[in-house]
Every structure is written in structure tokens, then in C-alpha cells.
Motif scaffolding. Structure first.
Motif, PDB file in Angstrom:
ATOM      1  N   SER A 145      -1.970  15.003  -3.845  1.00  0.00           N
ATOM      2  CA  SER A 145      -1.801  13.768  -3.076  1.00  0.00           C
ATOM      3  C   SER A 145      -2.044  12.539  -3.956  1.00  0.00           C
ATOM      4  O   SER A 145      -1.331  11.537  -3.833  1.00  0.00           O
ATOM      5  CB  SER A 145      -2.715  13.751  -1.852  1.00  0.00           C
ATOM      6  N   PHE A 146      -3.026  12.616  -4.858  1.00  0.00           N
ATOM      7  CA  PHE A 146      -3.282  11.515  -5.791  1.00  0.00           C
ATOM      8  C   PHE A 146      -2.050  11.276  -6.653  1.00  0.00           C
ATOM      9  O   PHE A 146      -1.598  10.144  -6.823  1.00  0.00           O
ATOM     10  CB  PHE A 146      -4.495  11.841  -6.668  1.00  0.00           C
ATOM     11  N   GLN A 147      -1.499  12.347  -7.197  1.00  0.00           N
ATOM     12  CA  GLN A 147      -0.326  12.241  -8.059  1.00  0.00           C
ATOM     13  C   GLN A 147       0.867  11.681  -7.281  1.00  0.00           C
ATOM     14  O   GLN A 147       1.593  10.837  -7.790  1.00  0.00           O
ATOM     15  CB  GLN A 147       0.028  13.594  -8.661  1.00  0.00           C
TER      16      GLN A 147
ATOM     17  N   SER B 195       0.863  -1.186   0.000  1.00  0.00           N
ATOM     18  CA  SER B 195       0.000   0.000   0.000  1.00  0.00           C
ATOM     19  C   SER B 195       0.894   1.228   0.000  1.00  0.00           C
ATOM     20  O   SER B 195       2.116   1.129   0.150  1.00  0.00           O
ATOM     21  CB  SER B 195      -0.886   0.007   1.248  1.00  0.00           C
ATOM     22  N   TYR B 196       0.277   2.395  -0.143  1.00  0.00           N
ATOM     23  CA  TYR B 196       1.063   3.627  -0.117  1.00  0.00           C
ATOM     24  C   TYR B 196       1.841   3.734   1.187  1.00  0.00           C
ATOM     25  O   TYR B 196       3.009   4.106   1.190  1.00  0.00           O
ATOM     26  CB  TYR B 196       0.169   4.863  -0.307  1.00  0.00           C
ATOM     27  N   GLU B 197       1.203   3.377   2.290  1.00  0.00           N
ATOM     28  CA  GLU B 197       1.859   3.472   3.589  1.00  0.00           C
ATOM     29  C   GLU B 197       3.089   2.564   3.679  1.00  0.00           C
ATOM     30  O   GLU B 197       4.022   2.852   4.413  1.00  0.00           O
ATOM     31  CB  GLU B 197       0.884   3.148   4.732  1.00  0.00           C
ATOM     32  N   ASP B 198       3.094   1.477   2.901  1.00  0.00           N
ATOM     33  CA  ASP B 198       4.231   0.559   2.900  1.00  0.00           C
ATOM     34  C   ASP B 198       5.441   1.123   2.157  1.00  0.00           C
ATOM     35  O   ASP B 198       6.579   0.833   2.521  1.00  0.00           O
ATOM     36  CB  ASP B 198       3.855  -0.781   2.256  1.00  0.00           C
TER      37      ASP B 198
ATOM     38  N   GLY C 251       5.440   4.596   0.513  1.00  0.00           N
ATOM     39  CA  GLY C 251       5.474   6.042   0.316  1.00  0.00           C
ATOM     40  C   GLY C 251       5.926   6.806   1.540  1.00  0.00           C
ATOM     41  O   GLY C 251       6.096   6.259   2.627  1.00  0.00           O
ATOM     42  N   ASP C 252       6.096   8.095   1.359  1.00  0.00           N
ATOM     43  CA  ASP C 252       6.484   9.004   2.432  1.00  0.00           C
ATOM     44  C   ASP C 252       5.214   9.525   3.096  1.00  0.00           C
ATOM     45  O   ASP C 252       4.595  10.464   2.618  1.00  0.00           O
ATOM     46  CB  ASP C 252       7.313  10.145   1.857  1.00  0.00           C
ATOM     47  N   THR C 253       4.822   8.887   4.198  1.00  0.00           N
ATOM     48  CA  THR C 253       3.563   9.246   4.855  1.00  0.00           C
ATOM     49  C   THR C 253       3.612  10.636   5.494  1.00  0.00           C
ATOM     50  O   THR C 253       2.568  11.165   5.858  1.00  0.00           O
ATOM     51  CB  THR C 253       3.161   8.198   5.911  1.00  0.00           C
ATOM     52  N   SER C 254       4.783  11.231   5.587  1.00  0.00           N
ATOM     53  CA  SER C 254       4.844  12.598   6.114  1.00  0.00           C
ATOM     54  C   SER C 254       4.224  13.593   5.136  1.00  0.00           C
ATOM     55  O   SER C 254       3.914  14.722   5.501  1.00  0.00           O
ATOM     56  CB  SER C 254       6.293  12.999   6.427  1.00  0.00           C
ATOM     57  N   LEU C 255       4.019  13.159   3.896  1.00  0.00           N
ATOM     58  CA  LEU C 255       3.368  14.013   2.903  1.00  0.00           C
ATOM     59  C   LEU C 255       1.856  14.053   3.092  1.00  0.00           C
ATOM     60  O   LEU C 255       1.184  14.910   2.526  1.00  0.00           O
ATOM     61  CB  LEU C 255       3.687  13.516   1.490  1.00  0.00           C
ATOM     62  N   CYS C 256       1.310  13.123   3.873  1.00  0.00           N
ATOM     63  CA  CYS C 256      -0.132  13.050   4.094  1.00  0.00           C
ATOM     64  C   CYS C 256      -0.563  14.166   5.051  1.00  0.00           C
ATOM     65  O   CYS C 256       0.172  14.529   5.969  1.00  0.00           O
ATOM     66  CB  CYS C 256      -0.519  11.700   4.698  1.00  0.00           C
ATOM     67  N   THR C 257      -1.782  14.666   4.845  1.00  0.00           N
ATOM     68  CA  THR C 257      -2.318  15.678   5.761  1.00  0.00           C
ATOM     69  C   THR C 257      -3.033  14.958   6.900  1.00  0.00           C
ATOM     70  O   THR C 257      -2.390  14.507   7.826  1.00  0.00           O
ATOM     71  CB  THR C 257      -3.241  16.658   5.008  1.00  0.00           C
ATOM     72  N   ASP C 258      -4.353  14.857   6.848  1.00  0.00           N
ATOM     73  CA  ASP C 258      -5.105  14.176   7.910  1.00  0.00           C
ATOM     74  C   ASP C 258      -4.928  12.662   7.833  1.00  0.00           C
ATOM     75  O   ASP C 258      -4.696  12.004   8.831  1.00  0.00           O
ATOM     76  CB  ASP C 258      -6.605  14.512   7.821  1.00  0.00           C
ATOM     77  N   ASP C 259      -5.099  12.148   6.658  1.00  0.00           N
ATOM     78  CA  ASP C 259      -4.902  10.723   6.422  1.00  0.00           C
ATOM     79  C   ASP C 259      -4.245  10.596   5.047  1.00  0.00           C
ATOM     80  O   ASP C 259      -3.919  11.583   4.424  1.00  0.00           O
ATOM     81  CB  ASP C 259      -6.226   9.949   6.490  1.00  0.00           C
TER      82      ASP C 259
ATOM     83  N   HIS D 143      -3.360   9.831  -1.309  1.00  0.00           N
ATOM     84  CA  HIS D 143      -2.182   9.079  -1.726  1.00  0.00           C
ATOM     85  C   HIS D 143      -2.556   7.617  -2.008  1.00  0.00           C
ATOM     86  O   HIS D 143      -2.099   7.033  -2.986  1.00  0.00           O
ATOM     87  CB  HIS D 143      -1.097   9.152  -0.645  1.00  0.00           C
ATOM     88  N   ASP D 144      -3.377   7.063  -1.123  1.00  0.00           N
ATOM     89  CA  ASP D 144      -3.832   5.676  -1.322  1.00  0.00           C
ATOM     90  C   ASP D 144      -4.589   5.540  -2.639  1.00  0.00           C
ATOM     91  O   ASP D 144      -4.402   4.563  -3.371  1.00  0.00           O
ATOM     92  CB  ASP D 144      -4.740   5.222  -0.177  1.00  0.00           C
ATOM     93  N   ALA D 145      -5.446   6.513  -2.940  1.00  0.00           N
ATOM     94  CA  ALA D 145      -6.228   6.463  -4.182  1.00  0.00           C
ATOM     95  C   ALA D 145      -5.315   6.496  -5.403  1.00  0.00           C
ATOM     96  O   ALA D 145      -5.504   5.733  -6.352  1.00  0.00           O
ATOM     97  CB  ALA D 145      -7.222   7.616  -4.222  1.00  0.00           C
ATOM     98  N   GLY D 146      -4.312   7.368  -5.383  1.00  0.00           N
ATOM     99  CA  GLY D 146      -3.369   7.437  -6.499  1.00  0.00           C
ATOM    100  C   GLY D 146      -2.550   6.168  -6.631  1.00  0.00           C
ATOM    101  O   GLY D 146      -2.301   5.678  -7.740  1.00  0.00           O
ATOM    102  N   PHE D 147      -2.138   5.619  -5.497  1.00  0.00           N
ATOM    103  CA  PHE D 147      -1.358   4.378  -5.482  1.00  0.00           C
ATOM    104  C   PHE D 147      -2.183   3.233  -6.064  1.00  0.00           C
ATOM    105  O   PHE D 147      -1.701   2.474  -6.913  1.00  0.00           O
ATOM    106  CB  PHE D 147      -0.938   4.069  -4.044  1.00  0.00           C
ATOM    107  N   GLU D 148      -3.438   3.117  -5.631  1.00  0.00           N
ATOM    108  CA  GLU D 148      -4.311   2.044  -6.122  1.00  0.00           C
ATOM    109  C   GLU D 148      -4.638   2.222  -7.602  1.00  0.00           C
ATOM    110  O   GLU D 148      -4.700   1.251  -8.356  1.00  0.00           O
ATOM    111  CB  GLU D 148      -5.595   1.964  -5.282  1.00  0.00           C
ATOM    112  N   TRP D 149      -4.841   3.476  -8.024  1.00  0.00           N
ATOM    113  CA  TRP D 149      -5.110   3.737  -9.436  1.00  0.00           C
ATOM    114  C   TRP D 149      -3.921   3.291 -10.282  1.00  0.00           C
ATOM    115  O   TRP D 149      -4.089   2.642 -11.323  1.00  0.00           O
ATOM    116  CB  TRP D 149      -5.397   5.223  -9.662  1.00  0.00           C
ATOM    117  N   ALA D 150      -2.720   3.625  -9.838  1.00  0.00           N
ATOM    118  CA  ALA D 150      -1.511   3.241 -10.577  1.00  0.00           C
ATOM    119  C   ALA D 150      -1.394   1.718 -10.648  1.00  0.00           C
ATOM    120  O   ALA D 150      -1.036   1.158 -11.685  1.00  0.00           O
ATOM    121  CB  ALA D 150      -0.281   3.842  -9.913  1.00  0.00           C
TER     122      ALA D 150
END
Length: 115
Positions: free
Chosen positions: A89-91, A48-51, A53-61, A65-72
Motif C-alpha cells: 500500500s505504501f508503494q 492527497s492519495y484519495e484525490d 489514487g484508486d481508493t478501491s485498492l485500500c483495505t480498511d482505510d 497509501h497516504d503514507a506512501g503518497f506523502e513520502w513521495a
């Protein structure tokens, strides 16, 4: 008849020892690269993105990012440059997937160079 037999012998492929190149052909290199990307896609498909990606880029949750990761993942993105979208965040999530694929494929490619 002898002329035909002699001519047929000269038509047979003869291996030339010591004259071949140990460098892979372009087709072999393409096949090795395709295999590396296939293996990388298999590995990253359970992430997943959390696995990765750089979760410090996330705002509230990390939902964008998860949506962009899953779309890719669903669209077979292997190059971060293929990502786009209205949301940063999607990008970023999409790019994280492409980067993870690139990193894994590079690792598999380096394994194949040792053979």
C-alpha cells in the motif's frame, strides 16, 4: 586601420534568415520539461492519495497509501519507478504521486508545444 575595421565587421555575428531551425534546442527542451515538472509538483502538492489514487485498492482505510503518497511528496518523487518499500500500500501510494506528477507535467508539456 582599415584592415582592422573590416576584420572586426566580419567577426560580428550575422543572423541567417531562413536557415534557422524552429525546433527547440536540447537546453530549451530541458528547461521546458523542468518547468512542467515544477508546475505539476506545485499542483499535486495540495492533493492527497484519495484525490488522485484508486481508493478501491485500500483495505480498511488508505493510511498506507497516504503514507506512501506523502513520502513521495516530501522526497520529490517524479518517477513512479523510484518508489519502493516493504508495504504494497505504501508503494502504491508513492506510485500514485509519481503518476500524478507525470500526468500533470505531460499536460503542461503539451501546452508548451503549441507555442
Amino acid at each position: 586601420m582599415r584592415v582592422l575595421v573590416i576584420a572586426a565587421l566580419f567577426a560580428l555575428p550575422v543572423p541567417l534568415f531562413g536557415c534557422g531551425s524552429s525546433e527547440p534546442t536540447e537546453a530549451e527542451e530541458d528547461a521546458r520539461l523542468d518547468e512542467a515538472y515544477d508546475r505539476a509538483s506545485d499542483d499535486v502538492s495540495s492533493e492527497s492519495y484519495e484525490d488522485v489514487g484508486d481508493t478501491s485498492l485500500c483495505t480498511d482505510d488508505c493510511s498506507g497509501h497516504d503514507a506512501g503518497f506523502e513520502w513521495a511528496k516530501e522526497n520529490g518523487v517524479t518517477d513512479p519507478a523510484d518508489c519502493g518499500g516493504e508495504s504494497q500500500s505504501f508503494q502504491e501510494g508513492c506510485e500514485a504521486y509519481g503518476e500524478a506528477i507525470d500526468e500533470e507535467a505531460s499536460a503542461y508539456g503539451e501546452e508548451g508545444e503549441d507555442e
